[in-house]
Design a protein around this motif. Structure first.
Motif, PDB file in Angstrom:
ATOM      1  N   ARG A  46       0.819  -1.204   0.000  1.00 31.93           N
ATOM      2  CA  ARG A  46       0.000   0.000   0.000  1.00 31.93           C
ATOM      3  C   ARG A  46       0.864   1.269   0.000  1.00 31.93           C
ATOM      4  O   ARG A  46       0.382   2.336  -0.353  1.00 31.93           O
ATOM      5  CB  ARG A  46      -0.904   0.005   1.242  1.00 31.93           C
ATOM      6  N   THR A  47       2.109   1.124   0.438  1.00 29.69           N
ATOM      7  CA  THR A  47       3.018   2.269   0.440  1.00 29.69           C
ATOM      8  C   THR A  47       3.065   2.910  -0.945  1.00 29.69           C
ATOM      9  O   THR A  47       3.169   4.120  -1.084  1.00 29.69           O
ATOM     10  CB  THR A  47       4.444   1.803   0.813  1.00 29.69           C
ATOM     11  N   PHE A  48       2.957   2.066  -1.946  1.00 21.58           N
ATOM     12  CA  PHE A  48       3.074   2.567  -3.320  1.00 21.58           C
ATOM     13  C   PHE A  48       1.734   2.945  -3.933  1.00 21.58           C
ATOM     14  O   PHE A  48       1.685   3.487  -5.027  1.00 21.58           O
ATOM     15  CB  PHE A  48       3.759   1.515  -4.201  1.00 21.58           C
ATOM     16  N   LEU A  49       0.655   2.630  -3.229  1.00 18.57           N
ATOM     17  CA  LEU A  49      -0.664   3.027  -3.724  1.00 18.57           C
ATOM     18  C   LEU A  49      -1.512   3.408  -2.507  1.00 18.57           C
ATOM     19  O   LEU A  49      -2.259   2.597  -1.987  1.00 18.57           O
ATOM     20  CB  LEU A  49      -1.320   1.871  -4.494  1.00 18.57           C
ATOM     21  N   PRO A  50      -1.384   4.649  -2.065  1.00 12.62           N
ATOM     22  CA  PRO A  50      -2.082   5.050  -0.842  1.00 12.62           C
ATOM     23  C   PRO A  50      -3.588   4.854  -0.952  1.00 12.62           C
ATOM     24  O   PRO A  50      -4.142   4.858  -2.045  1.00 12.62           O
ATOM     25  CB  PRO A  50      -1.732   6.536  -0.712  1.00 12.62           C
ATOM     26  N   LYS A  51      -4.210   4.677   0.207  1.00 12.94           N
ATOM     27  CA  LYS A  51      -5.661   4.456   0.262  1.00 12.94           C
ATOM     28  C   LYS A  51      -6.400   5.642  -0.343  1.00 12.94           C
ATOM     29  O   LYS A  51      -5.961   6.786  -0.237  1.00 12.94           O
ATOM     30  CB  LYS A  51      -6.071   4.286   1.724  1.00 12.94           C
ATOM     31  N   GLY A  52      -7.531   5.349  -0.960  1.00  8.94           N
ATOM     32  CA  GLY A  52      -8.379   6.414  -1.493  1.00  8.94           C
ATOM     33  C   GLY A  52      -8.028   6.818  -2.899  1.00  8.94           C
ATOM     34  O   GLY A  52      -8.663   7.692  -3.481  1.00  8.94           O
ATOM     35  N   PRO A  64      -8.030   6.006  -6.755  1.00 10.14           N
ATOM     36  CA  PRO A  64      -8.705   5.065  -7.667  1.00 10.14           C
ATOM     37  C   PRO A  64      -7.705   4.148  -8.359  1.00 10.14           C
ATOM     38  O   PRO A  64      -6.573   4.557  -8.673  1.00 10.14           O
ATOM     39  CB  PRO A  64      -9.411   5.965  -8.680  1.00 10.14           C
ATOM     40  N   PHE A  65      -8.146   2.908  -8.561  1.00 11.70           N
ATOM     41  CA  PHE A  65      -7.247   1.905  -9.126  1.00 11.70           C
ATOM     42  C   PHE A  65      -6.761   2.297 -10.519  1.00 11.70           C
ATOM     43  O   PHE A  65      -5.649   1.950 -10.923  1.00 11.70           O
ATOM     44  CB  PHE A  65      -7.945   0.546  -9.170  1.00 11.70           C
ATOM     45  N   ALA A  66      -7.596   3.062 -11.233  1.00 12.10           N
ATOM     46  CA  ALA A  66      -7.245   3.472 -12.593  1.00 12.10           C
ATOM     47  C   ALA A  66      -5.984   4.317 -12.618  1.00 12.10           C
ATOM     48  O   ALA A  66      -5.246   4.338 -13.611  1.00 12.10           O
ATOM     49  CB  ALA A  66      -8.410   4.235 -13.215  1.00 12.10           C
ATOM     50  N   LEU A  67      -5.736   4.992 -11.503  1.00 13.20           N
ATOM     51  CA  LEU A  67      -4.555   5.875 -11.454  1.00 13.20           C
ATOM     52  C   LEU A  67      -3.275   5.134 -11.102  1.00 13.20           C
ATOM     53  O   LEU A  67      -2.195   5.723 -11.115  1.00 13.20           O
ATOM     54  CB  LEU A  67      -4.790   6.993 -10.442  1.00 13.20           C
ATOM     55  N   ALA A  68      -3.423   3.845 -10.787  1.00  4.84           N
ATOM     56  CA  ALA A  68      -2.273   3.069 -10.323  1.00  4.84           C
ATOM     57  C   ALA A  68      -1.056   3.143 -11.247  1.00  4.84           C
ATOM     58  O   ALA A  68       0.067   3.353 -10.757  1.00  4.84           O
ATOM     59  CB  ALA A  68      -2.683   1.627 -10.081  1.00  4.84           C
ATOM     60  N   PRO A  69      -1.216   3.024 -12.534  1.00  2.00           N
ATOM     61  CA  PRO A  69      -0.035   3.068 -13.404  1.00  2.00           C
ATOM     62  C   PRO A  69       0.734   4.375 -13.272  1.00  2.00           C
ATOM     63  O   PRO A  69       1.946   4.410 -13.523  1.00  2.00           O
ATOM     64  CB  PRO A  69      -0.613   2.932 -14.815  1.00  2.00           C
ATOM     65  N   LEU A  70       0.028   5.425 -12.870  1.00  2.00           N
ATOM     66  CA  LEU A  70       0.685   6.715 -12.719  1.00  2.00           C
ATOM     67  C   LEU A  70       1.270   6.881 -11.315  1.00  2.00           C
ATOM     68  O   LEU A  70       2.400   7.317 -11.129  1.00  2.00           O
ATOM     69  CB  LEU A  70      -0.349   7.821 -12.991  1.00  2.00           C
ATOM     70  N   VAL A  78       1.868   4.515  -8.859  1.00  2.00           N
ATOM     71  CA  VAL A  78       2.848   3.549  -8.353  1.00  2.00           C
ATOM     72  C   VAL A  78       4.282   3.941  -8.709  1.00  2.00           C
ATOM     73  O   VAL A  78       5.141   3.979  -7.814  1.00  2.00           O
ATOM     74  CB  VAL A  78       2.491   2.116  -8.810  1.00  2.00           C
ATOM     75  N   PRO A  79       4.573   4.286  -9.970  1.00  2.00           N
ATOM     76  CA  PRO A  79       5.959   4.695 -10.248  1.00  2.00           C
ATOM     77  C   PRO A  79       6.380   5.945  -9.467  1.00  2.00           C
ATOM     78  O   PRO A  79       7.504   5.999  -8.953  1.00  2.00           O
ATOM     79  CB  PRO A  79       5.950   4.985 -11.750  1.00  2.00           C
ATOM     80  N   ILE A  80       5.427   6.898  -9.342  1.00  2.00           N
ATOM     81  CA  ILE A  80       5.765   8.122  -8.605  1.00  2.00           C
ATOM     82  C   ILE A  80       6.095   7.796  -7.153  1.00  2.00           C
ATOM     83  O   ILE A  80       7.099   8.251  -6.595  1.00  2.00           O
ATOM     84  CB  ILE A  80       4.599   9.132  -8.677  1.00  2.00           C
ATOM     85  N   GLU A  81       5.240   6.960  -6.539  1.00  2.00           N
ATOM     86  CA  GLU A  81       5.465   6.597  -5.147  1.00  2.00           C
ATOM     87  C   GLU A  81       6.769   5.827  -4.983  1.00  2.00           C
ATOM     88  O   GLU A  81       7.477   5.979  -3.995  1.00  2.00           O
ATOM     89  CB  GLU A  81       4.287   5.763  -4.625  1.00  2.00           C
ATOM     90  N   MET A  82       7.068   4.985  -5.985  1.00  2.00           N
ATOM     91  CA  MET A  82       8.316   4.222  -5.924  1.00  2.00           C
ATOM     92  C   MET A  82       9.512   5.151  -5.979  1.00  2.00           C
ATOM     93  O   MET A  82      10.466   5.007  -5.199  1.00  2.00           O
ATOM     94  CB  MET A  82       8.381   3.225  -7.083  1.00  2.00           C
ATOM     95  N   ILE A  83       9.417   6.131  -6.861  1.00  2.00           N
ATOM     96  CA  ILE A  83      10.523   7.093  -6.969  1.00  2.00           C
ATOM     97  C   ILE A  83      10.667   7.859  -5.663  1.00  2.00           C
ATOM     98  O   ILE A  83      11.767   8.027  -5.131  1.00  2.00           O
ATOM     99  CB  ILE A  83      10.290   8.062  -8.154  1.00  2.00           C
ATOM    100  N   SER A  84       9.510   8.281  -5.110  1.00  2.00           N
ATOM    101  CA  SER A  84       9.580   9.059  -3.866  1.00  2.00           C
ATOM    102  C   SER A  84      10.144   8.190  -2.737  1.00  2.00           C
ATOM    103  O   SER A  84      10.926   8.655  -1.909  1.00  2.00           O
ATOM    104  CB  SER A  84       8.203   9.615  -3.525  1.00  2.00           C
ATOM    105  N   PHE A  85       9.771   6.900  -2.750  1.00  2.00           N
ATOM    106  CA  PHE A  85      10.269   5.982  -1.724  1.00  2.00           C
ATOM    107  C   PHE A  85      11.783   5.822  -1.825  1.00  2.00           C
ATOM    108  O   PHE A  85      12.495   5.855  -0.826  1.00  2.00           O
ATOM    109  CB  PHE A  85       9.576   4.624  -1.890  1.00  2.00           C
TER     110      PHE A  85
END
Lengths: 160, 240
Positions: free
Chosen positions: B141-147, B149-155, B157-164
């Motif tokens: 969930r770290t890479f896809l915070p709650k709330g 929408p799943f449709a935004l995941a491709p956008l 997840v990479p951003i969260e990964m980079i930030s992580f």
């Protein structure tokens, strides 16, 4: 820049891991327990002292309450006894006053009686003396008046 | 006049090679080991005579202890105290690495991207491990915070990964840049001392001031490194 030389990365990572984990081991096994032990000991001691202080305070408060209660009790007792004494004194005083006034009344009565007696006696004496005087006057004047007449006249005049 | 960059050159002391990988014991490694040994011996010495009422020496490790535990409680919460040893070691390791580097002829391993990067890598692995341990599969969930929408995941997840991943990177760069700049400045100004002859007294005085300032910076950067590690640790443990 030598800082950006990545060829030394394996060596850096290797030795850094070794030194870091050695340090972690030394710190967590030796240094930190030694520090924590003392800090906890101190904390315990302070807590202990604080608890003791709280206990003593409670005791002091209890004894203060006791003292206040005793003081109140003593005060009320004293007040009661004071009141009682005052009442006693009042009744005693009233009693004595009554006695005294009765005695005084009796004395006044006696005195009045004595005065009345004295007055009676004095009047009698006055009568007697006036009669004698009148008799002497009559004798010297040579009037013919009996002693009984004079006495009657005096009696009448005294009574008036 | 030698180049101000010369002080950062890594020289092997004992060449070691295992399976084609060069893991030589270098001057950098020497100072890592020194940081461990010196910090351990100093603390051990400070804790030689312990009493309920602390002596000056005893109060030093104790204040570091209180400081780190306060930091953890503030940034991670009481549960963070489980990782006390890790943060405590991290702080001392960086602080001693910085401080030992200030001695003349010493090597500052905290000015090396590869060294601090390794340290940040260890911290990152530590964060990932305790994050997975705490949240199990929900750690992803770290890479896809709650709330979101799943449709935004491709956008997202990479951003969260980079930030992580940029967190340890920024940690590293901040420390390395600070240490490097300080040492280069010291070296350049020290170079003026000889060049200016009698007037070299001025840069000597100036350098003395800078050394004091660098001691402060060394501790400050160790502090910042530790605080940020605590914050990242908090992020790993809590959901945002």
């Amino acid at each position: 820049m030598p800082q950006l030389d990545f060829s030394v990365f394996p060596s850096q990572l290797f030795w850094l891991s070794i030194s870091f984990f050695t340090m972690l081991f030394l710190m967590s096994k030796i240094i930190i327990p030694r520090i924590a032990e003392m800090i906890n000991l101190r904390k315990e001691k302070i807590d202990d002292y604080l608890q003791k202080a709280a206990e003593i305070k409670e005791k002091a408060e209890k004894s203060l309450a006791k003292y206040q209660e005793a003081l109140q009790k003593a005060t009320s007792e004293a007040n009661q006894s004071l009141l009682k004494t005052q009442q006693d004194l009042k009744t005693l005083m009233e009693c004595k006053q009554a006695d005294l006034s009765a005695e005084l009344a009796a004395q006044i009565k006696e005195g009045e009686q004595k005065i009345a007696q004295g007055k009676q006696k004095a009047l009698k004496q006055v009568e007697e003396m006036s009669a004698e005087l009148a008799m002497d006057v009559v004798k010297k004047l040579g009037l013919k008046v009996t002693e009984a007449q004079i006495r009657k006249a005096i009696e009448v005049s005294v009574k008036e | 006049m030698s180049s101000p960059m010369e002080q950062f050159v890594i020289k092997p002391i004992i060449p070691i090679e295992v399976g084609g990988v060069d893991i030589s014991f270098t001057n950098s490694s020497l100072f890592m080991v020194l940081a461990v040994v010196v910090s351990f011996l100093l603390l051990r010495l400070c804790l030689q005579k312990r009493s309920i009422v602390p002596s000056v020496a005893q109060s030093i490790p104790e204040s570091i202890y209180e400081f780190i535990s306060g930091l953890l409680k503030e940034n991670v919460g009481v549960e963070g105290l489980k990782y006390f040893s890790f943060i405590f070691t991290l702080f001392l390791f960086v602080a001693f690495g910085n401080l030992l580097g200030l001695f003349p002829y010493a090597f500052t391993f905290t000015s090396h991207l590869t060294a601090v990067g390794s340290l940040s890598l260890i911290a990152l692995c530590f964060n990932i491990v305790i994050g997975i341990k705490k949240k199990k599969i929900r750690w992803l969930r770290t890479f896809l915070p709650k709330g979101i929408p799943f449709a935004l995941a491709p956008l997202i997840v990479p951003i969260e990964m980079i930030s992580f991943l940029s967190k340890p990177f920024s940690l590293t760069v901040r420390l390395v840049a600070n240490m490097t700049v300080g040492h280069i400045m010291l070296k350049i100004i020290a170079g003026f001392v000889v060049a200016l002859g009698v007037a070299g007294v001025v840069p000597v005085i100036f350098n003395s001031c800078i050394v004091c300032f660098e001691i402060f910076i060394a501790l400050l950067q160790a502090f910042i490194y530790t605080v940020l590690s605590c914050i990242y640790l908090g992020d790993a443990l809590h959901e945002h």
